[in-house]
Design a protein around this motif. Structure first.
Motif, PDB file in Angstrom:
ATOM      1  N   THR A 148     -22.435  -9.544  -0.126  1.00 52.74           N
ATOM      2  CA  THR A 148     -21.060  -9.784  -0.547  1.00 52.74           C
ATOM      3  C   THR A 148     -20.175  -9.717   0.685  1.00 52.74           C
ATOM      4  O   THR A 148     -20.194  -8.719   1.407  1.00 52.74           O
ATOM      5  N   SER A 149     -19.418 -10.788   0.926  1.00 53.95           N
ATOM      6  CA  SER A 149     -18.595 -10.883   2.134  1.00 53.95           C
ATOM      7  C   SER A 149     -17.140 -11.157   1.771  1.00 53.95           C
ATOM      8  O   SER A 149     -16.835 -11.646   0.671  1.00 53.95           O
ATOM      9  N   TYR A 150     -16.265 -10.854   2.717  1.00 54.18           N
ATOM     10  CA  TYR A 150     -14.835 -11.128   2.539  1.00 54.18           C
ATOM     11  C   TYR A 150     -14.318 -11.879   3.759  1.00 54.18           C
ATOM     12  O   TYR A 150     -14.524 -11.450   4.898  1.00 54.18           O
ATOM     13  N   ILE A 151     -13.652 -13.014   3.516  1.00 56.74           N
ATOM     14  CA  ILE A 151     -13.122 -13.855   4.597  1.00 56.74           C
ATOM     15  C   ILE A 151     -11.648 -13.527   4.798  1.00 56.74           C
ATOM     16  O   ILE A 151     -10.831 -13.728   3.887  1.00 56.74           O
ATOM     17  N   PHE A 152     -11.287 -13.041   5.974  1.00 57.21           N
ATOM     18  CA  PHE A 152      -9.925 -12.596   6.222  1.00 57.21           C
ATOM     19  C   PHE A 152      -8.960 -13.749   6.513  1.00 57.21           C
ATOM     20  O   PHE A 152      -7.800 -13.693   6.130  1.00 57.21           O
ATOM     21  N   ASN A 153      -9.416 -14.787   7.187  1.00 56.73           N
ATOM     22  CA  ASN A 153      -8.520 -15.839   7.661  1.00 56.73           C
ATOM     23  C   ASN A 153      -8.459 -16.996   6.667  1.00 56.73           C
ATOM     24  O   ASN A 153      -9.475 -17.641   6.388  1.00 56.73           O
ATOM     25  N   ASP A 154      -7.262 -17.300   6.142  1.00 52.36           N
ATOM     26  CA  ASP A 154      -7.083 -18.417   5.208  1.00 52.36           C
ATOM     27  C   ASP A 154      -7.323 -19.771   5.861  1.00 52.36           C
ATOM     28  O   ASP A 154      -7.573 -20.755   5.161  1.00 52.36           O
ATOM     29  N   LYS A 155      -7.240 -19.821   7.180  1.00 51.72           N
ATOM     30  CA  LYS A 155      -7.431 -21.095   7.873  1.00 51.72           C
ATOM     31  C   LYS A 155      -8.904 -21.466   8.040  1.00 51.72           C
ATOM     32  O   LYS A 155      -9.216 -22.601   8.402  1.00 51.72           O
ATOM     33  N   PHE A 156      -9.779 -20.514   7.791  1.00 52.89           N
ATOM     34  CA  PHE A 156     -11.209 -20.716   8.004  1.00 52.89           C
ATOM     35  C   PHE A 156     -11.904 -21.044   6.684  1.00 52.89           C
ATOM     36  O   PHE A 156     -11.695 -20.376   5.673  1.00 52.89           O
TER      37      PHE A 156
END
Length: 314
Positions: A148-156
């Protein structure tokens, strides 16, 4: 403030925030929500092991008989499925002495979260030492788990790495911490004088970073790296130990992604080190390499309507 005024204020404030986020994503990310993506792929995946006996100074490798899969995948919005088979015309599928390989993976991307599941079953492994190789036709291994991962950057866009449902328009990267959890077992057979089984449960927290590099308008190179630690619980007959687990993973993909056609290569590797007891260290490695070519087309109207109904209920 009255309830109605409060709700209205919250809605208008929220809509402004959503509009800003959508605008940001439209600048860096292009989605294909109403397209069906079909894909032909060639996949090679395996789970191999290394046992280091410190006292004897001996290292033993357990390598599965490789099998290459040819398959078809279909992706629509958040739904993805694939089917495949192992044809004999691939060189590493010949003379496998009744060995078996079954693998399945599933990925979900709710919002800024990424959920991944793996299942790998193998039968028939080669025991490799410095002196000789021994084929164990009934040696089995099974791995089940995910991350389970979390992506911090909305641009990515993490979806752009597989070239299916999104396209990265401008280069961007993101810090992506992940919690991984796997159950793995090795099981022998009495006919080969290998009884019982050993299994271990791994839990690790791994900070990571991924970057999508747009080298041309429709060409992308993506890479990611994570290094973490946790614990492993090992059960080998009557021996039950809990010890430190170290883990590292890397991904690399490159390809072409247009409005209709897409294709490329995606690879991922995960390496884990387990201290089974004071004298034995077990290395557990997963490798995943796939080459694919796909085509997108408009989803039929009835399918789009049903999708919107389901989303509305959710």
């Amino acid at each position: 403030m009255g309830i109605k005024k409060y709700i209205a204020a919250a809605l208008f404030t929220g809509s402004g925030c959503f509009a800003q986020t959508d605008s940001l994503r439209n600048t860096y990310i292009e989605k294909f929500p109403d397209k069906i993506a079909t894909q032909l792929f060639v996949l090679n995946t395996s789970n191999d092991f290394t046992l280091d006996y410190k006292d004897q100074g001996v290292s033993v490798n357990l390598e599965p008989n490789s099998k290459t899969t040819l398959g078809v995948a279909v992706q629509y919005d958040i739904l993805f499925f694939s089917v495949g088979f192992a044809p004999k015309f691939f060189s590493d599928n010949k003379n496998n002495e009744n060995s078996k390989m079954t693998s399945f993976s599933l990925s979900l991307f709710p919002g800024k979260w990424a959920q991944h599941f793996d299942y790998i079953y193998q039968k028939g492994m080669t025991l490799e030492t410095a002196g000789a190789n021994v084929y164990l036709s009934k040696m089995k291994t099974m791995k089940l788990g995910g991350s389970t991962s979390y992506i911090f950057n909305d641009k990515f866009s993490i979806n752009a790495q597989s070239f299916q449902s999104e396209r990265q328009l401008k280069s961007a990267g993101s810090f992506i911490p992940a919690l991984s959890y796997y159950y793995t077992e090795l099981k022998g057979d009495k006919s080969e004088d290998i009884n019982g089984k050993v299994y271990f449960i791994d839990v690790a927290l791994a900070p990571g970073y991924s970057y999508n590099w747009v080298i041309a308008k429709k060409f992308l190179v993506a890479a990611g790296l994570s290094i973490g630690a946790g614990f492993t619980k090992t059960v080998d007959d009557d021996v039950n130990t809990t010890s430190l687990l170290t883990q590292a993973s890397a991904t690399l993909s490159l390809g072409y992604n247009s409005d209709t056609f897409y294709g490329g290569v995606f690879s991922k590797g995960i390496a884990s080190s387990h201290t089974a007891d004071s004298n034995v260290t077990m290395g557990d490695n997963i490798s995943y390499v796939t080459a694919f070519f796909g085509y997108r087309f408009d989803a039929p109207e009835f399918l789009t309507k049903e999708k919107e109904k389901i989303k509305g209920k959710l």
